[in-house]
Each structure stands twice: as structure tokens, then as C-alpha cells.
Design an enzyme around this catalytic site. Structure first.
Site, short mmCIF file in Angstrom:
data_model
loop_
_atom_site.label_atom_id
_atom_site.label_comp_id
_atom_site.label_asym_id
_atom_site.label_seq_id
_atom_site.Cartn_x
_atom_site.Cartn_y
_atom_site.Cartn_z
N ALA B 15 0.68 -1.18 -0.05
CA ALA B 15 -0.28 -0.21 0.59
C ALA B 15 1.01 1.31 -0.18
O ALA B 15 2.56 0.76 0.52
CB ALA B 15 -0.58 -0.02 1.41
N CYS B 16 -0.13 2.35 -0.20
CA CYS B 16 1.05 4.05 -0.41
C CYS B 16 1.65 3.90 1.45
O CYS B 16 1.08 3.86 1.96
CB CYS B 16 -0.59 4.80 -1.14
N PRO B 17 2.18 4.82 1.18
CA PRO B 17 3.53 4.80 0.42
C PRO B 17 4.51 3.78 -0.53
O PRO B 17 6.01 4.06 -0.66
CB PRO B 17 4.02 5.77 1.16
#
Lengths: 157, 80
Positions: B15-17
């Protein structure tokens, strides 16, 4: 029934908002000790450090209980309590690291300093040696933090 | 200029980041002329890689969505 989607988190997460105009320094005053608010602290720290921002985190208030050698158990805001299991499952599904892991990743990647507020530490009877040295770099007063943060963006979380 | 290396970064499922972080880690070890290809599934990666390109001034050769992933192909041009 509450349907929980990760869309909102993705919007919050989108670091395009951090890459526009402005200073290359971001500082956070982290007051809340609830785990939901600590997630963006980790996300923003990791992304900003990777991008080359200077990151300064001033931990105060209830958040101090989360950076101890023996940190407090997870705390969630009452009004969202019934959504917490769905959030936890979602975080596991997207393999999101904990906020502390993200801060540590930020420290490895760039310039990240984490300070504990001396005034609130005193009020809570916390000594320097109570803090987890792998997170907290120093115990300082607010004057030090204001000098460090001067000229950059500041978030209150 | 010598032929650059081609580096593949598989950031699917994180997932981000995470994807941008993995791109930046690869970029730090890269040199001008190298090509970095990133695979990601986080929907934030598409705007984020554009933001990173506009921030750093490297060249986005290709950005496409496949059924199961987003693919960004970046030519490293802005290393000092």
C-alpha cells in the site's frame, strides 16, 4: 451496517498533495494517542522522508503513551469503534506496516527526528529512559521544536 | 553515453506509500540512462508517480493500466 472502503484512506494517502509548492520541511505535533490518527503520521513521515523532506515530529499529550518502551494498548475513538475490526482487517489485507514501522522506515530513508515534549512527559511522570530509543531521538521543550519547525509546514494531529 | 540498465521494481500488493518508497530506493542506486519499471496495485500510485516525475524531472516513458496492475516505465535523466 457499516461498509468500510479503503477509498478514503487512498485519498488521504495520495502523496501528490505533498509534492506541490512550498517548503521541503514538514513538522508534526502529534497529540492524539488514538491509533487511527497515528496511521497518517507513519504514512506522511515515510513518504516525506523518501521524497527528501526534512521531517520533525513532536510527540506530546496522549501520544506520549505510544512511544514508550512499553507502549499503551491500542486505543480507538468511541464513535468509530464498531468500524475498527473492518479497518484492522483492511490494513492486514493491504499489508500496511504499523505507524512505528513506517516512522522507522522514514528514519532509514531520510532526515526524520522524533522528539518527546518535556512538559507533558513531566506531567505524566515519564523519564527519558521510559521512551523507546528506537523512536524518540530526544526530549525537548516546545521552544526547541518551534525553532526546528520554523519556516516549514506544521501539522497538528 | 553507455547503454543503461533496466531495473524492475515489483511493488504489487503493498500500500501507499510503499510503491513510491520502493521506486525511490531503486532510483537512489540508479544512474542516468537507466530505466526503472515499477509494477504496483495501489490506486494512488498512478497520480503519485506523475507527481514524483514532476518533482524530480525524470522521464515518464510509459504509464499504463493492465487488468491486475499499474505499470510505470521511467527513464532516469535527472541524477546529478
Amino acid at each position: 451496517m457499516i461498509a468500510f472502503t479503503m477509498e478514503k484512506l487512498t485519498y488521504i494517502c495520495s502523496i501528490s498533495h505533498l509534492t506541490g509548492m512550498g517548503s521541503e520541511k514538514i513538522s508534526m505535533i502529534v497529540f492524539s494517542g488514538t491509533d487511527d490518527r497515528l496511521i497518517p503520521v507513519g504514512v506522511i513521515t515515510q513518504a516525506a522522508a523518501a521524497l527528501g523532506y526534512e521531517v520533525n515530529i513532536f510527540i506530546t499529550g496522549w501520544a506520549l503513551t505510544k512511544v514508550l518502551r512499553k507502549p499503551a494498548q491500542p486505543v480507538w475513538p468511541k464513535e468509530f469503534e464498531q468500524m475498527v475490526p473492518a479497518l484492522q482487517q483492511g490494513m492486514a489485507r493491504i499489508k500496511a506496516p504499523s505507524w512505528v514501522e513506517m516512522v522507522k522506515q522514514g528514519k532509514e530513508l531520510g532526515k526524520v527526528k522524533v522528539y518527546a515534549c518535556s512538559m507533558m512527559a513531566e506531567a505524566m511522570g515519564l523519564k527519558r529512559e521510559d521512551f523507546d530509543p528506537s523512536i524518540i531521538d530526544d526530549v525537548v521543550g516546545v521552544t526547541t521544536f518551534l525553532e526546528i519547525a520554523k519556516g516549514g509546514q506544521v501539522l497538528f494531529i | 553515453m553507455s547503454q543503461g540498465n533496466r531495473i524492475t521494481v515489483d511493488a504489487r500488493g503493498i500500500a501507499c506509500p510503499g510503491p513510491i518508497t520502493e521506486l525511490i530506493k531503486a532510483y537512489r542506486n540508479a544512474k542516468n540512462g537507466d530505466v526503472i519499471e515499477v509494477w504496483a496495485t495501489d490506486p494512488g500510485f498512478e497520480p503519485d508517480v506523475k507527481a514524483w516525475i514532476s518533482r524530480t524531472g525524470n522521464q515518464l516513458v510509459e504509464l499504463r493500466k493492465e487488468q491486475d496492475k499499474i505499470i510505470a516505465v521511467i527513464k532516469v535523466t535527472a541524477k546529478k
